[in-house]
Motif scaffolding. Structure first.
Motif, PDB file in Angstrom:
ATOM      1  N   ARG A   1       1.025  16.995 -19.689  1.00 21.09           N
ATOM      2  CA  ARG A   1      -0.152  17.788 -20.020  1.00 21.09           C
ATOM      3  C   ARG A   1      -0.032  18.087 -21.507  1.00 21.09           C
ATOM      4  O   ARG A   1       0.960  18.649 -21.962  1.00 21.09           O
ATOM      5  CB  ARG A   1      -0.170  19.058 -19.188  1.00 21.09           C
ATOM      6  N   ILE A   2      -1.046  17.687 -22.286  1.00 24.53           N
ATOM      7  CA  ILE A   2      -0.944  17.723 -23.742  1.00 24.53           C
ATOM      8  C   ILE A   2      -2.075  18.538 -24.357  1.00 24.53           C
ATOM      9  O   ILE A   2      -3.236  18.406 -23.967  1.00 24.53           O
ATOM     10  CB  ILE A   2      -0.985  16.289 -24.310  1.00 24.53           C
ATOM     11  N   VAL A   3      -1.694  19.336 -25.352  1.00 22.66           N
ATOM     12  CA  VAL A   3      -2.678  20.043 -26.170  1.00 22.66           C
ATOM     13  C   VAL A   3      -2.599  19.452 -27.565  1.00 22.66           C
ATOM     14  O   VAL A   3      -1.522  19.384 -28.159  1.00 22.66           O
ATOM     15  CB  VAL A   3      -2.377  21.561 -26.255  1.00 22.66           C
ATOM     16  N   ILE A   4      -3.730  19.011 -28.071  1.00 19.38           N
ATOM     17  CA  ILE A   4      -3.820  18.553 -29.453  1.00 19.38           C
ATOM     18  C   ILE A   4      -4.214  19.777 -30.275  1.00 19.38           C
ATOM     19  O   ILE A   4      -5.299  20.334 -30.083  1.00 19.38           O
ATOM     20  CB  ILE A   4      -4.869  17.438 -29.632  1.00 19.38           C
ATOM     21  N   LYS A   5      -3.303  20.195 -31.133  1.00 19.66           N
ATOM     22  CA  LYS A   5      -3.507  21.411 -31.935  1.00 19.66           C
ATOM     23  C   LYS A   5      -4.787  21.281 -32.754  1.00 19.66           C
ATOM     24  O   LYS A   5      -5.046  20.258 -33.368  1.00 19.66           O
ATOM     25  CB  LYS A   5      -2.300  21.624 -32.844  1.00 19.66           C
ATOM     26  N   GLY A   6      -5.574  22.353 -32.741  1.00 18.29           N
ATOM     27  CA  GLY A   6      -6.869  22.304 -33.389  1.00 18.29           C
ATOM     28  C   GLY A   6      -6.936  22.867 -34.791  1.00 18.29           C
ATOM     29  O   GLY A   6      -7.671  22.371 -35.622  1.00 18.29           O
ATOM     30  N   CYS A   7      -6.193  23.892 -35.086  1.00 16.11           N
ATOM     31  CA  CYS A   7      -6.285  24.537 -36.393  1.00 16.11           C
ATOM     32  C   CYS A   7      -4.967  24.382 -37.134  1.00 16.11           C
ATOM     33  O   CYS A   7      -3.915  24.327 -36.530  1.00 16.11           O
ATOM     34  CB  CYS A   7      -6.601  26.020 -36.242  1.00 16.11           C
TER      35      CYS A   7
ATOM     36  N   ILE B   1      -5.430  16.079 -21.261  1.00 18.73           N
ATOM     37  CA  ILE B   1      -5.527  16.269 -22.710  1.00 18.73           C
ATOM     38  C   ILE B   1      -6.440  17.461 -22.946  1.00 18.73           C
ATOM     39  O   ILE B   1      -7.531  17.552 -22.366  1.00 18.73           O
ATOM     40  CB  ILE B   1      -6.112  15.021 -23.410  1.00 18.73           C
ATOM     41  N   MET B   2      -5.948  18.347 -23.805  1.00 18.08           N
ATOM     42  CA  MET B   2      -6.717  19.533 -24.167  1.00 18.08           C
ATOM     43  C   MET B   2      -6.731  19.653 -25.693  1.00 18.08           C
ATOM     44  O   MET B   2      -5.899  19.065 -26.376  1.00 18.08           O
ATOM     45  CB  MET B   2      -6.091  20.783 -23.552  1.00 18.08           C
ATOM     46  N   TYR B   3      -7.650  20.444 -26.184  1.00 17.07           N
ATOM     47  CA  TYR B   3      -7.778  20.684 -27.620  1.00 17.07           C
ATOM     48  C   TYR B   3      -7.651  22.180 -27.874  1.00 17.07           C
ATOM     49  O   TYR B   3      -8.176  22.994 -27.110  1.00 17.07           O
ATOM     50  CB  TYR B   3      -9.138  20.189 -28.112  1.00 17.07           C
ATOM     51  N   GLY B   4      -6.968  22.546 -28.940  1.00 19.89           N
ATOM     52  CA  GLY B   4      -6.880  23.951 -29.326  1.00 19.89           C
ATOM     53  C   GLY B   4      -5.451  24.423 -29.428  1.00 19.89           C
ATOM     54  O   GLY B   4      -4.619  23.769 -30.047  1.00 19.89           O
ATOM     55  N   GLU B   5      -5.172  25.547 -28.809  1.00 12.92           N
ATOM     56  CA  GLU B   5      -3.835  26.143 -28.755  1.00 12.92           C
ATOM     57  C   GLU B   5      -3.475  26.304 -27.287  1.00 12.92           C
ATOM     58  O   GLU B   5      -4.360  26.502 -26.453  1.00 12.92           O
ATOM     59  CB  GLU B   5      -3.828  27.507 -29.452  1.00 12.92           C
ATOM     60  N   PRO B   6      -2.183  26.245 -26.939  1.00  9.48           N
ATOM     61  CA  PRO B   6      -1.798  26.347 -25.524  1.00  9.48           C
ATOM     62  C   PRO B   6      -2.361  27.582 -24.817  1.00  9.48           C
ATOM     63  O   PRO B   6      -2.629  27.541 -23.622  1.00  9.48           O
ATOM     64  CB  PRO B   6      -0.272  26.391 -25.577  1.00  9.48           C
ATOM     65  N   CYS B   7      -2.574  28.679 -25.552  1.00  7.96           N
ATOM     66  CA  CYS B   7      -3.095  29.894 -24.924  1.00  7.96           C
ATOM     67  C   CYS B   7      -4.614  29.884 -24.786  1.00  7.96           C
ATOM     68  O   CYS B   7      -5.188  30.723 -24.097  1.00  7.96           O
ATOM     69  CB  CYS B   7      -2.639  31.117 -25.711  1.00  7.96           C
ATOM     70  N   SER B   8      -5.273  28.948 -25.446  1.00 13.73           N
ATOM     71  CA  SER B   8      -6.730  28.902 -25.436  1.00 13.73           C
ATOM     72  C   SER B   8      -7.172  27.469 -25.708  1.00 13.73           C
ATOM     73  O   SER B   8      -7.318  27.054 -26.852  1.00 13.73           O
ATOM     74  CB  SER B   8      -7.289  29.839 -26.510  1.00 13.73           C
ATOM     75  N   THR B   9      -7.391  26.717 -24.640  1.00 18.63           N
ATOM     76  CA  THR B   9      -7.673  25.289 -24.805  1.00 18.63           C
ATOM     77  C   THR B   9      -9.076  24.926 -24.333  1.00 18.63           C
ATOM     78  O   THR B   9      -9.686  25.619 -23.532  1.00 18.63           O
ATOM     79  CB  THR B   9      -6.668  24.436 -24.015  1.00 18.63           C
ATOM     80  N   VAL B  10      -9.527  23.800 -24.854  1.00 25.98           N
ATOM     81  CA  VAL B  10     -10.759  23.178 -24.392  1.00 25.98           C
ATOM     82  C   VAL B  10     -10.340  21.902 -23.650  1.00 25.98           C
ATOM     83  O   VAL B  10      -9.685  21.032 -24.243  1.00 25.98           O
ATOM     84  CB  VAL B  10     -11.686  22.806 -25.572  1.00 25.98           C
ATOM     85  N   PRO B  11     -10.658  21.804 -22.363  1.00 23.08           N
ATOM     86  CA  PRO B  11     -10.268  20.594 -21.632  1.00 23.08           C
ATOM     87  C   PRO B  11     -11.033  19.376 -22.146  1.00 23.08           C
ATOM     88  O   PRO B  11     -12.238  19.436 -22.365  1.00 23.08           O
ATOM     89  CB  PRO B  11     -10.626  20.893 -20.180  1.00 23.08           C
ATOM     90  N   ILE B  12     -10.308  18.292 -22.342  1.00 22.66           N
ATOM     91  CA  ILE B  12     -10.904  17.041 -22.807  1.00 22.66           C
ATOM     92  C   ILE B  12     -10.862  15.985 -21.711  1.00 22.66           C
ATOM     93  O   ILE B  12     -11.831  15.284 -21.466  1.00 22.66           O
ATOM     94  CB  ILE B  12     -10.169  16.518 -24.072  1.00 22.66           C
ATOM     95  N   TYR B  13      -9.715  15.888 -21.037  1.00 20.95           N
ATOM     96  CA  TYR B  13      -9.528  14.840 -20.030  1.00 20.95           C
ATOM     97  C   TYR B  13      -8.524  15.302 -18.990  1.00 20.95           C
ATOM     98  O   TYR B  13      -7.529  15.946 -19.320  1.00 20.95           O
ATOM     99  CB  TYR B  13      -9.016  13.567 -20.701  1.00 20.95           C
ATOM    100  N   LYS B  14      -8.790  14.959 -17.746  1.00 18.99           N
ATOM    101  CA  LYS B  14      -7.829  15.194 -16.668  1.00 18.99           C
ATOM    102  C   LYS B  14      -7.792  13.931 -15.823  1.00 18.99           C
ATOM    103  O   LYS B  14      -8.835  13.462 -15.356  1.00 18.99           O
ATOM    104  CB  LYS B  14      -8.213  16.403 -15.825  1.00 18.99           C
TER     105      LYS B  14
END
Length: 170
Positions: free
Chosen positions: A123-129, A153-166
């Motif tokens: 499970r991956i978060v691509i850091k946004g900022c 795959i998610m976008y943002g920060e681990p505490c606040s993500t936007v889901p991209i793909y599951k």
């Protein structure tokens, strides 16, 4: 009060990828061919060759250099070839295109060279900022690379993500 605070984000198993670490290496510079054109519109071969011969190309030493034209002029292919001969051995890389397209290509190369299999099933978060502007093309490229192997795959920060793909359940 025996309540213990639990960091659920740290225990979630989510892996964070910061694209800033893939920032292209080397200075990024550009050279607009219009400066060597007559009235910034017409390429006169003799004048162009003289300009290119007398120009100080050493300023591009070790840099990634984009060669482009910001004016709507007809530039023969040989002119770009001639410029390439002057930058060869001086510039780190030479690109045909805008500075933005060069930067996108450099991001893509950096991402291409990474071994993404290390994230298989994760499970991956691509850091946004961050501190460095990351081109949307870099986000698209990393998504392309992770899509076949990641659990999500998610976008943002681990505490606040936007889901991209599951990944769909089998």
């Amino acid at each position: 009060m025996d309540d213990v605070l639990v960091n659920k984000v740290a225990n979630s198993g989510i892996k964070t990828i910061n694209l800033e670490k893939f920032f292209p290496e080397g200075a990024m510079m550009s050279w607009d061919i219009k400066q060597a054109l007559f009235m910034e519109m017409v390429l006169k071969e003799k004048d162009f060759r003289t300009y290119v011969k007398e120009f100080d190309w050493e300023q591009f030493k070790g840099a990634n250099v984009a060669i482009y034209s910001s004016v709507d002029a007809i530039i023969p292919t040989w002119a770009f070839m001639l410029l390439s001969t002057k930058l060869n051995g001086i510039a780190k890389n030479i690109y045909f295109g805008t500075p933005e397209s060069m930067e996108n290509d450099l991001w893509a190369k950096q991402i291409e060279n990474e071994d993404w299999q290390q994230y298989a099933g994760d499970r991956i978060v691509i850091k946004g900022c961050g501190d460095v502007f990351v081109s949307p093309s870099a986000y698209m490229k990393i998504t392309e690379k992770l899509l076949p192997i990641a659990q999500s795959i998610m976008y943002g920060e681990p505490c606040s993500t936007v889901p991209i793909y599951k990944k769909p359940k089998a």
